[in-house]
Write an enzyme that holds these catalytic residues in place. Structure first.
Site, PDB file in Angstrom:
ATOM      1  N   CYS A 115      64.414  33.133  -3.412  1.00 50.73           N
ATOM      2  CA  CYS A 115      64.331  32.362  -2.072  1.00 50.73           C
ATOM      3  C   CYS A 115      64.036  31.001  -2.397  1.00 50.73           C
ATOM      4  CB  CYS A 115      63.550  33.084  -1.193  1.00 50.73           C
ATOM      5  SG  CYS A 115      64.174  34.561  -0.295  1.00 50.73           S
ATOM      6  N   PRO A 121      54.590  28.897  -8.230  1.00 52.35           N
ATOM      7  CA  PRO A 121      54.653  28.914  -9.583  1.00 52.35           C
ATOM      8  C   PRO A 121      54.192  30.255 -10.063  1.00 52.35           C
ATOM      9  CG  PRO A 121      52.736  27.757  -8.584  1.00 52.35           C
ATOM     10  CD  PRO A 121      53.606  28.311  -7.256  1.00 52.35           C
ATOM     11  N   LEU A 124      49.669  31.582 -12.025  1.00 52.53           N
ATOM     12  CA  LEU A 124      48.546  32.298 -11.691  1.00 52.53           C
ATOM     13  C   LEU A 124      48.805  33.685 -12.684  1.00 52.53           C
ATOM     14  CD1 LEU A 124      48.169  31.677  -7.953  1.00 52.53           C
ATOM     15  CD2 LEU A 124      46.379  31.087  -9.823  1.00 52.53           C
ATOM     16  N   SER A 162      46.755  35.275  -4.480  1.00 51.80           N
ATOM     17  CA  SER A 162      48.403  35.602  -4.778  1.00 51.80           C
ATOM     18  C   SER A 162      48.748  37.105  -4.815  1.00 51.80           C
ATOM     19  CB  SER A 162      48.674  34.860  -6.090  1.00 51.80           C
ATOM     20  OG  SER A 162      49.747  35.132  -6.706  1.00 51.80           O
ATOM     21  N   VAL A 163      49.564  37.591  -4.094  1.00 53.42           N
ATOM     22  CA  VAL A 163      50.110  38.702  -4.111  1.00 53.42           C
ATOM     23  C   VAL A 163      50.668  39.161  -5.528  1.00 53.42           C
ATOM     24  CG1 VAL A 163      51.696  40.360  -3.251  1.00 53.42           C
ATOM     25  CG2 VAL A 163      50.585  39.245  -1.604  1.00 53.42           C
TER      26      VAL A 163
END
EC number: 2.5.1.7
Length: 419
Positions: A115, A121, A124, A162-163
């Site tokens: 998407c 980025p 991570l 961050s998932v």
């Protein structure tokens, strides 16, 4: 390219069966690379991203079958590279890297696509794998990871929630030597589901669902059977469909405790909501919703993936509502399209101010990302006249049979096949 033709307005009412969560099924499918024995994964939705993932796993040498459940046998993985032609359509491919380097000591994944919303980025993910002792190089458009021997447990403090990176670190750490602690971990239900899947295979993980996850490394993971949790975003989308049309809906195979923030806002909007162990019902009693103020933030706060749907709700609600997006920049691409349908709104920085109108009118609109497209289809269901939604391949990436489910609720919607 396919498009949807939607004829409105319709009051949406009836029953819908919720599919398995894409955002849990994807990391679980990739995490199955860690298992040395066959794994059966139930309740996996039929979606483009899932098909791409199964193709990618097959290319790595995994045996993948689908007959109701998805069966994965990663005992004979013999290729450690995820190529650009498969990765370019789907950012989730980065999740192959952690399991490959943890189990086989090497892996490489082409830098991803997906998407077009804001900066996502892979930094991570790389940061976490380096902390676990992996050597990372960026070469020829690939992220390449390697390690001599096993990864080593580490204490990892995430700069931001961050998932994606939480999944990468947690899955890689299951086979690392020693204990790994992830601080400032993501708390999403899909993280919990992925952790529970790994535990079912023999991993030692505690603290999932909190901001501190502890993983004690084990030498190997075996096989098992696991059922993916219901899709909370699909559930929320159908609840909004009923709420904006004055309708009434029963969502079966749902998990209410994953939707607290969304249900609270729907109640504020005037919806009558009841829940059971695996169902949610919503009744608007024919009324227009009231405008609500929403601020997206990491779980358990209001999910960014429901922002576009609530923007639409506010545009047809009584009063003025403010929607603030704190997760992704550039996630208001649906707003100009909804304005073309007669919505009244202005964007100020990361907030959209919605002034409710009584009716929208059909128009030709263009989907820009997965959740934005869903809001445009729902707008078409309640707008006067015909709405054409272009570029619906975005929707097929995240909603299983959305037109069939909407039709069962009374929507007048058809898929027009592209050239």
């Amino acid at each position: 390219m396919d498009k949807f033709r939607v004829q409105g307005p319709t009051r949406l009412q009836g029953e819908v069966t919720i599919s398995g969560a894409k955002n849990a099924a994807l990391p679980i499918l990739f995490a199955a690379l860690l298992a040395e024995e066959p794994v059966e994964i139930q309740n996996v939705p039929k979606l483009k991203d899932i098909d791409t993932t199964m193709k990618l796993l097959t290319q790595l040498g995994t045996k993948v079958e689908r007959n109701g459940s998805v069966w994965i046998d990663a005992s004979k993985v013999n290729n450690f590279s995820a190529p650009y032609d498969l990765v370019k359509t789907m950012r989730a491919s980065i999740w192959a890297l952690g399991p490959l380097v943890a189990r086989f000591g090497q892996g490489q994944v082409s830098l991803p696509g997906g998407c077009a919303i804001g900066a996502r980025p892979v930094d991570l993910h790389i940061f976490g794998l380096e902390k676990l002792g992996a050597d990372i190089k960026l070469e020829e458009g690939y992220v390449k990871a390697s390690v001599n021997g096993r990864l080593k447990g580490a204490h990892i403090v995430m700069d931001k929630v961050s998932v994606g990176a939480t999944v990468t670190i947690m899955s890689a750490a299951t086979l690392a030597e020693g204990t790994t602690v992830i601080e400032n971990a993501a708390r999403e239900p899909e993280i919990v589901d992925t952790a529970n899947f790994l535990v079912a295979l023999g991993a030692k993980i505690t603290g999932q669902g909190t901001d501190r996850i502890t993983i004690e490394g084990v030498e190997r993971l075996g096989g098992g059977v696991y059922r993916v949790l219901p899709d909370r975003i699909e559930t929320g989308t159908f609840l909004v469909a009923a709420a904006i049309s004055g309708g009434k809906i029963l969502c079966r195979n749902a998990q209410p405790d994953t939707l607290d923030a969304v249900l609270a806002k729907l109640r504020d909007a005037g919806a009558d909501i009841e829940t059971g162990e695996d169902w949610i019902s919503l009744d608007m009693h024919g009324k227009r919703p009231k405008a609500v103020n929403v601020r997206t933030a990491p779980h358990p706060a209001f999910p960014t993936d429901m922002q576009a749907q609530f923007t639409l709700l506010n545009l047809v609600a009584e009063g003025t509502g403010f929607i603030t997006e704190t997760i992704f920049e550039n996630r208001f691409m649906h707003v100009p399209e909804l304005i073309r349908m007669g919505g009244r709104a202005e964007i100020e920085s990361n907030t959209v101010i919605c002034h409710g109108v009584e009716t929208l009118s059909g128009a030709q609109v263009m989907a820009t990302d997965l959740r934005a497209s869903a809001s445009l289809v729902l707008a078409g269901c309640i707008a006067e006249g015909t709405t054409i939604v272009d570029r619906i391949y975005h929707i097929d990436r995240g909603y299983e049979c959305i037109e069939d489910k909407l039709r069962a609720l009374g929507a007048n919607i058809e898929r027009v096949k592209g050239e």
